[in-house]
Design a protein around this motif. Structure first.
Motif, PDB file in Angstrom:
ATOM      1  N   GLU A 145     -14.048 -15.945  22.938  1.00  0.00           N
ATOM      2  CA  GLU A 145     -14.265 -17.384  22.876  1.00  0.00           C
ATOM      3  C   GLU A 145     -13.095 -18.217  22.361  1.00  0.00           C
ATOM      4  O   GLU A 145     -13.223 -19.423  22.233  1.00  0.00           O
ATOM      5  CB  GLU A 145     -15.519 -17.688  22.036  1.00  0.00           C
ATOM      6  CG  GLU A 145     -15.368 -17.505  20.551  1.00  0.00           C
ATOM      7  CD  GLU A 145     -15.486 -16.064  20.083  1.00  0.00           C
ATOM      8  OE1 GLU A 145     -15.439 -15.860  18.867  1.00  0.00           O
ATOM      9  OE2 GLU A 145     -15.621 -15.149  20.907  1.00  0.00           O
ATOM     10  N   HIS A 146     -11.939 -17.657  22.082  1.00  0.00           N
ATOM     11  CA  HIS A 146     -10.799 -18.467  21.655  1.00  0.00           C
ATOM     12  C   HIS A 146     -10.398 -19.433  22.771  1.00  0.00           C
ATOM     13  O   HIS A 146     -10.462 -19.085  23.949  1.00  0.00           O
ATOM     14  CB  HIS A 146      -9.609 -17.602  21.267  1.00  0.00           C
ATOM     15  CG  HIS A 146      -9.822 -16.849  20.006  1.00  0.00           C
ATOM     16  ND1 HIS A 146      -9.086 -15.729  19.698  1.00  0.00           N
ATOM     17  CD2 HIS A 146     -10.664 -17.041  18.963  1.00  0.00           C
ATOM     18  CE1 HIS A 146      -9.484 -15.260  18.531  1.00  0.00           C
ATOM     19  NE2 HIS A 146     -10.432 -16.039  18.067  1.00  0.00           N
ATOM     20  N   LEU A 147      -9.941 -20.620  22.388  1.00  0.00           N
ATOM     21  CA  LEU A 147      -9.659 -21.689  23.344  1.00  0.00           C
ATOM     22  C   LEU A 147      -8.722 -21.262  24.468  1.00  0.00           C
ATOM     23  O   LEU A 147      -8.912 -21.646  25.620  1.00  0.00           O
ATOM     24  CB  LEU A 147      -9.067 -22.901  22.608  1.00  0.00           C
ATOM     25  CG  LEU A 147      -8.704 -24.086  23.493  1.00  0.00           C
ATOM     26  CD1 LEU A 147      -9.956 -24.686  24.123  1.00  0.00           C
ATOM     27  CD2 LEU A 147      -7.959 -25.126  22.692  1.00  0.00           C
ATOM     28  N   ASP A 148      -7.715 -20.470  24.173  1.00  0.00           N
ATOM     29  CA  ASP A 148      -6.769 -20.092  25.225  1.00  0.00           C
ATOM     30  C   ASP A 148      -7.303 -18.978  26.123  1.00  0.00           C
ATOM     31  O   ASP A 148      -6.591 -18.471  26.994  1.00  0.00           O
ATOM     32  CB  ASP A 148      -5.401 -19.735  24.646  1.00  0.00           C
ATOM     33  CG  ASP A 148      -5.439 -18.619  23.629  1.00  0.00           C
ATOM     34  OD1 ASP A 148      -6.529 -18.319  23.101  1.00  0.00           O
ATOM     35  OD2 ASP A 148      -4.383 -18.035  23.351  1.00  0.00           O
ATOM     36  N   HIS A 149      -8.559 -18.629  25.960  1.00  0.00           N
ATOM     37  CA  HIS A 149      -9.248 -17.679  26.833  1.00  0.00           C
ATOM     38  C   HIS A 149     -10.515 -18.307  27.416  1.00  0.00           C
ATOM     39  O   HIS A 149     -10.891 -18.027  28.534  1.00  0.00           O
ATOM     40  CB  HIS A 149      -9.625 -16.403  26.072  1.00  0.00           C
ATOM     41  CG  HIS A 149      -8.444 -15.712  25.493  1.00  0.00           C
ATOM     42  ND1 HIS A 149      -7.847 -14.643  26.118  1.00  0.00           N
ATOM     43  CD2 HIS A 149      -7.735 -15.938  24.366  1.00  0.00           C
ATOM     44  CE1 HIS A 149      -6.820 -14.239  25.387  1.00  0.00           C
ATOM     45  NE2 HIS A 149      -6.731 -15.018  24.323  1.00  0.00           N
ATOM     46  N   PHE A 150     -11.174 -19.119  26.605  1.00  0.00           N
ATOM     47  CA  PHE A 150     -12.429 -19.783  26.976  1.00  0.00           C
ATOM     48  C   PHE A 150     -12.250 -21.281  26.753  1.00  0.00           C
ATOM     49  O   PHE A 150     -12.520 -21.807  25.681  1.00  0.00           O
ATOM     50  CB  PHE A 150     -13.583 -19.238  26.122  1.00  0.00           C
ATOM     51  CG  PHE A 150     -14.893 -19.925  26.375  1.00  0.00           C
ATOM     52  CD1 PHE A 150     -15.608 -19.647  27.516  1.00  0.00           C
ATOM     53  CD2 PHE A 150     -15.400 -20.848  25.476  1.00  0.00           C
ATOM     54  CE1 PHE A 150     -16.816 -20.280  27.759  1.00  0.00           C
ATOM     55  CE2 PHE A 150     -16.610 -21.480  25.706  1.00  0.00           C
ATOM     56  CZ  PHE A 150     -17.320 -21.203  26.857  1.00  0.00           C
ATOM     57  N   ASP A 151     -11.719 -21.954  27.777  1.00  0.00           N
ATOM     58  CA  ASP A 151     -11.453 -23.389  27.712  1.00  0.00           C
ATOM     59  C   ASP A 151     -12.416 -24.119  28.641  1.00  0.00           C
ATOM     60  O   ASP A 151     -12.296 -24.010  29.862  1.00  0.00           O
ATOM     61  CB  ASP A 151     -10.003 -23.666  28.121  1.00  0.00           C
ATOM     62  CG  ASP A 151      -9.705 -25.146  28.280  1.00  0.00           C
ATOM     63  OD1 ASP A 151     -10.276 -25.955  27.521  1.00  0.00           O
ATOM     64  OD2 ASP A 151      -8.897 -25.488  29.151  1.00  0.00           O
TER      65      ASP A 151
END
Length: 143
Positions: A82-88
């Motif tokens: 869920e980190h932004l650079d994976h889950f945007d």
């Protein structure tokens, strides 16, 4: 160069027709990649916006190589966490616009509803659940 067409790398990638047992890769920056095989194209951890996750802008070292809505014909979008650079959510909405038939897959920590992905187009596979996606066999593993 005389006679050379004005074309971008993403457009050239879309023209690649991998043969049997072959793959083509297109780097999206960050850790994202498109993988194209004879059965279709998968996106893995795409981050194609400058979103900071809270409505603002995050400075990037390099601009995204393609606008999310230009990415068409995806079979699936795989999100590892869920980190932004994976889950945007901004990127995922754009991918949904460009590839409305794509399946979005990720762990339960990824709420695809935040990206306006309908429940029918989202899946949270269990660890070691083998999936067949356009001729590719994908098996999520915990890490």
């Amino acid at each position: 160069m005389p006679g050379r067409q004005n074309d971008d790398s993403y457009t050239r990638f879309t023209r690649v027709e991998p043969g049997p047992r072959s793959l083509a890769f297109y780097g999206l920056g960050q850790t994202g990649v498109l993988v194209r095989g004879p059965g279709g194209t998968l996106a893995i951890d795409p981050y194609l916006s400058a979103s900071d996750g809270s409505g603002g802008v995050k400075e990037r070292n390099y601009p995204p190589p393609v606008e999310p809505r230009r990415v068409t014909g995806l079979r699936a979008v795989l999100v590892t966490h869920e980190h932004l650079d994976h889950f945007d959510p901004v990127t995922l909405r754009g991918l949904r616009d460009g590839s409305p038939d794509a399946l979005f897959l990720g762990p339960h920590t990824c709420d695809f509803g935040l990206a306006d992905i309908p429940a029918a187009a989202a899946k949270h596979p269990a660890a070691f659940e083998e999936l067949e996606l356009g001729g590719a066999r994908v098996t999520p593993v915990p890490s």
